[in-house]
Design an enzyme around this catalytic site. Structure first.
Site, mmCIF file in Angstrom:
data_model
loop_
_atom_site.group_PDB
_atom_site.id
_atom_site.type_symbol
_atom_site.label_atom_id
_atom_site.label_comp_id
_atom_site.label_asym_id
_atom_site.label_seq_id
_atom_site.Cartn_x
_atom_site.Cartn_y
_atom_site.Cartn_z
ATOM 1 N N GLY A 1 43.137 12.466 -16.861
ATOM 2 C CA GLY A 1 42.849 11.902 -17.890
ATOM 3 C C GLY A 1 43.271 10.235 -17.806
ATOM 4 O O GLY A 1 43.059 9.544 -16.876
ATOM 5 N N GLU A 2 44.475 10.024 -18.557
ATOM 6 C CA GLU A 2 45.045 8.702 -18.487
ATOM 7 C C GLU A 2 46.672 8.731 -18.310
ATOM 8 O O GLU A 2 47.320 9.188 -19.276
ATOM 9 C CB GLU A 2 44.664 7.949 -19.586
ATOM 10 C CG GLU A 2 44.398 6.573 -19.611
ATOM 11 C CD GLU A 2 45.545 5.757 -19.049
ATOM 12 O OE1 GLU A 2 45.411 4.744 -18.226
ATOM 13 O OE2 GLU A 2 46.648 5.986 -19.655
ATOM 14 N N SER A 3 47.106 8.564 -17.162
ATOM 15 C CA SER A 3 48.298 8.965 -16.817
ATOM 16 C C SER A 3 49.476 8.165 -17.886
ATOM 17 O O SER A 3 50.390 9.038 -18.287
ATOM 18 C CB SER A 3 49.103 8.566 -15.462
ATOM 19 O OG SER A 3 48.684 7.201 -14.990
ATOM 20 N N CYS B 1 43.876 13.914 -10.175
ATOM 21 C CA CYS B 1 43.914 12.460 -10.408
ATOM 22 C C CYS B 1 45.041 11.910 -11.265
ATOM 23 O O CYS B 1 45.985 11.724 -10.696
ATOM 24 C CB CYS B 1 42.429 12.254 -11.415
ATOM 25 S SG CYS B 1 41.781 10.827 -11.061
ATOM 26 N N ARG C 1 47.089 3.080 -8.670
ATOM 27 C CA ARG C 1 46.037 3.422 -9.906
ATOM 28 C C ARG C 1 44.944 2.596 -9.839
ATOM 29 O O ARG C 1 44.980 1.348 -9.258
ATOM 30 C CB ARG C 1 47.051 3.098 -11.102
ATOM 31 C CG ARG C 1 48.234 3.924 -11.142
ATOM 32 C CD ARG C 1 48.747 3.853 -12.779
ATOM 33 N NE ARG C 1 47.602 4.301 -13.888
ATOM 34 C CZ ARG C 1 47.903 3.727 -14.857
ATOM 35 N NH1 ARG C 1 48.885 2.904 -15.419
ATOM 36 N NH2 ARG C 1 47.068 4.108 -15.940
ATOM 37 N N ILE D 1 37.012 9.355 -10.688
ATOM 38 C CA ILE D 1 36.808 8.629 -12.066
ATOM 39 C C ILE D 1 38.104 7.636 -12.100
ATOM 40 O O ILE D 1 39.259 8.300 -12.575
ATOM 41 C CB ILE D 1 36.716 9.285 -13.505
ATOM 42 C CG1 ILE D 1 35.450 10.478 -13.078
ATOM 43 C CG2 ILE D 1 36.507 8.615 -14.756
ATOM 44 C CD1 ILE D 1 35.349 11.616 -14.225
ATOM 45 N N ARG D 2 37.764 6.362 -11.822
ATOM 46 C CA ARG D 2 38.890 5.328 -12.011
ATOM 47 C C ARG D 2 40.137 6.174 -11.165
ATOM 48 O O ARG D 2 41.396 6.051 -11.826
ATOM 49 C CB ARG D 2 39.343 5.011 -13.229
ATOM 50 C CG ARG D 2 38.334 4.169 -13.956
ATOM 51 C CD ARG D 2 38.690 3.874 -15.328
ATOM 52 N NE ARG D 2 39.778 2.698 -15.194
ATOM 53 C CZ ARG D 2 40.827 2.574 -15.914
ATOM 54 N NH1 ARG D 2 40.936 3.671 -16.844
ATOM 55 N NH2 ARG D 2 41.711 1.498 -15.798
ATOM 56 N N HIS E 1 37.870 15.091 -9.171
ATOM 57 C CA HIS E 1 38.140 16.102 -10.056
ATOM 58 C C HIS E 1 37.213 17.220 -9.542
ATOM 59 O O HIS E 1 36.080 17.153 -9.932
ATOM 60 C CB HIS E 1 37.481 15.601 -11.426
ATOM 61 C CG HIS E 1 38.220 14.675 -11.952
ATOM 62 N ND1 HIS E 1 39.246 14.921 -12.901
ATOM 63 C CD2 HIS E 1 38.342 13.269 -12.265
ATOM 64 C CE1 HIS E 1 40.027 13.813 -13.417
ATOM 65 N NE2 HIS E 1 39.229 12.873 -12.874
ATOM 66 N N GLU F 1 37.349 20.091 -10.983
ATOM 67 C CA GLU F 1 37.092 21.015 -12.084
ATOM 68 C C GLU F 1 35.988 20.519 -12.937
ATOM 69 O O GLU F 1 35.385 21.413 -13.761
ATOM 70 C CB GLU F 1 38.238 21.123 -13.210
ATOM 71 C CG GLU F 1 38.600 19.740 -13.833
ATOM 72 C CD GLU F 1 39.163 18.626 -13.053
ATOM 73 O OE1 GLU F 1 39.398 18.820 -11.709
ATOM 74 O OE2 GLU F 1 39.367 17.634 -13.597
HETATM 75 N N1 GLN Z 1 42.725 5.849 -14.188
HETATM 76 C C1 GLN Z 1 43.527 6.983 -14.757
HETATM 77 C C2 GLN Z 1 45.153 6.571 -14.531
HETATM 78 O O1 GLN Z 1 45.562 5.595 -13.970
HETATM 79 C C3 GLN Z 1 43.334 8.316 -13.840
HETATM 80 C C4 GLN Z 1 41.750 8.658 -14.147
HETATM 81 C C5 GLN Z 1 41.652 10.049 -13.842
HETATM 82 O O2 GLN Z 1 42.293 11.146 -14.191
HETATM 83 N N2 GLN Z 1 40.386 10.417 -13.667
HETATM 84 O O3 GLN Z 1 45.836 7.540 -15.010
#
Ligand code: GLN
Length: 192
Positions: free
Chosen positions: A49-51, A81, A107, A135-136, A170, A172
């Site tokens: 997700g987005e940390s 991630c 990150r 993903i990122r 990921h 999952e």
């Molecule tokens: N870019 C997100 C972060 O720095 C991580 C991306 C992801 O969980 N796919 O939190």
């Protein structure tokens, strides 16, 4: 631990995909949104997700202390991630993650969202490769004393120690269950 209850931190990110994979394996599972929920589980998955957002939610729901305590006391944990970033003790932009694992991560190290990619990953102990979606994604710059179970472009992308597993990709999202199974069978069995 026979038939452990696996929690998935469900404050933000792709927690539903993890719950589906656990369901496909027939594991007992539950979303974790509070300290009370955390008390009910034997192990925890921290999703992607987005940390920054996830850490804000952890603090808003006053879960940081309980999470750190459980993880330090040996609760098995698997971060994917953003989940891997949240476990790390050194994050490139100084983000105050949980710091429960001697890992250094950078990150968004492969670039922007549009530079996200998929790759077939050879994982130690698995015969067939795993399709990894990045993903990122972060890069694990220093895996400390962790065992590296998979690499991509010479960087660790799946690492473990005695109680923790972290993937920068990921598994999952494609319904891949082998890494979850490995986590439950190897890191959750015989714990607590
Ligand atoms: N870019 C997100 C972060 O720095 C991580 C991306 C992801 O969980 N796919 O939190």
């Amino acid at each position: 631990m026979v038939d452990p209850q696996i929690g998935v931190l469900a404050l933000q990110g792709d927690f539903a995909a993890h719950l589906s994979v656990l369901e496909s394996c027939g594991y007992r599972r539950s979303p974790v949104r509070s300290c009370l929920d955390l008390d009910q589980v034997d192990a925890l998955i921290i999703p992607g997700g987005e940390s920054t957002t996830m850490l804000k939610m952890i603090d808003r729901y006053e879960m940081r202390e309980a999470l750190v305590k459980r993880i330090r006391n040996g609760m098995p944990v698997f971060g994917t991630c953003a989940g891997a970033i949240i476990l790390a003790d050194r994050v490139s932009d100084g983000e105050m993650a949980l710091g429960t694992w001697d890992l250094q991560v950078e990150r968004n190290a492969y670039g922007r969202q549009s530079e996200s990619f998929e790759a077939d990953i050879k994982v130690r102990g698995l015969d067939e490769t795993v399709r990894g979606i990045f993903i990122r994604a972060p890069i694990i710059v220093d895996a400390g004393g962790a065992e590296v179970m998979a690499t991509f472009a010479d960087r660790p992308v799946l690492v473990r120690n005695n109680t923790m597993l972290a993937a920068t990709f990921h598994p999952e999202l494609l319904g891949e269950a082998r890494i979850h199974r490995w986590f439950v069978e190897n890191l959750c069995a015989g714990k607590e």
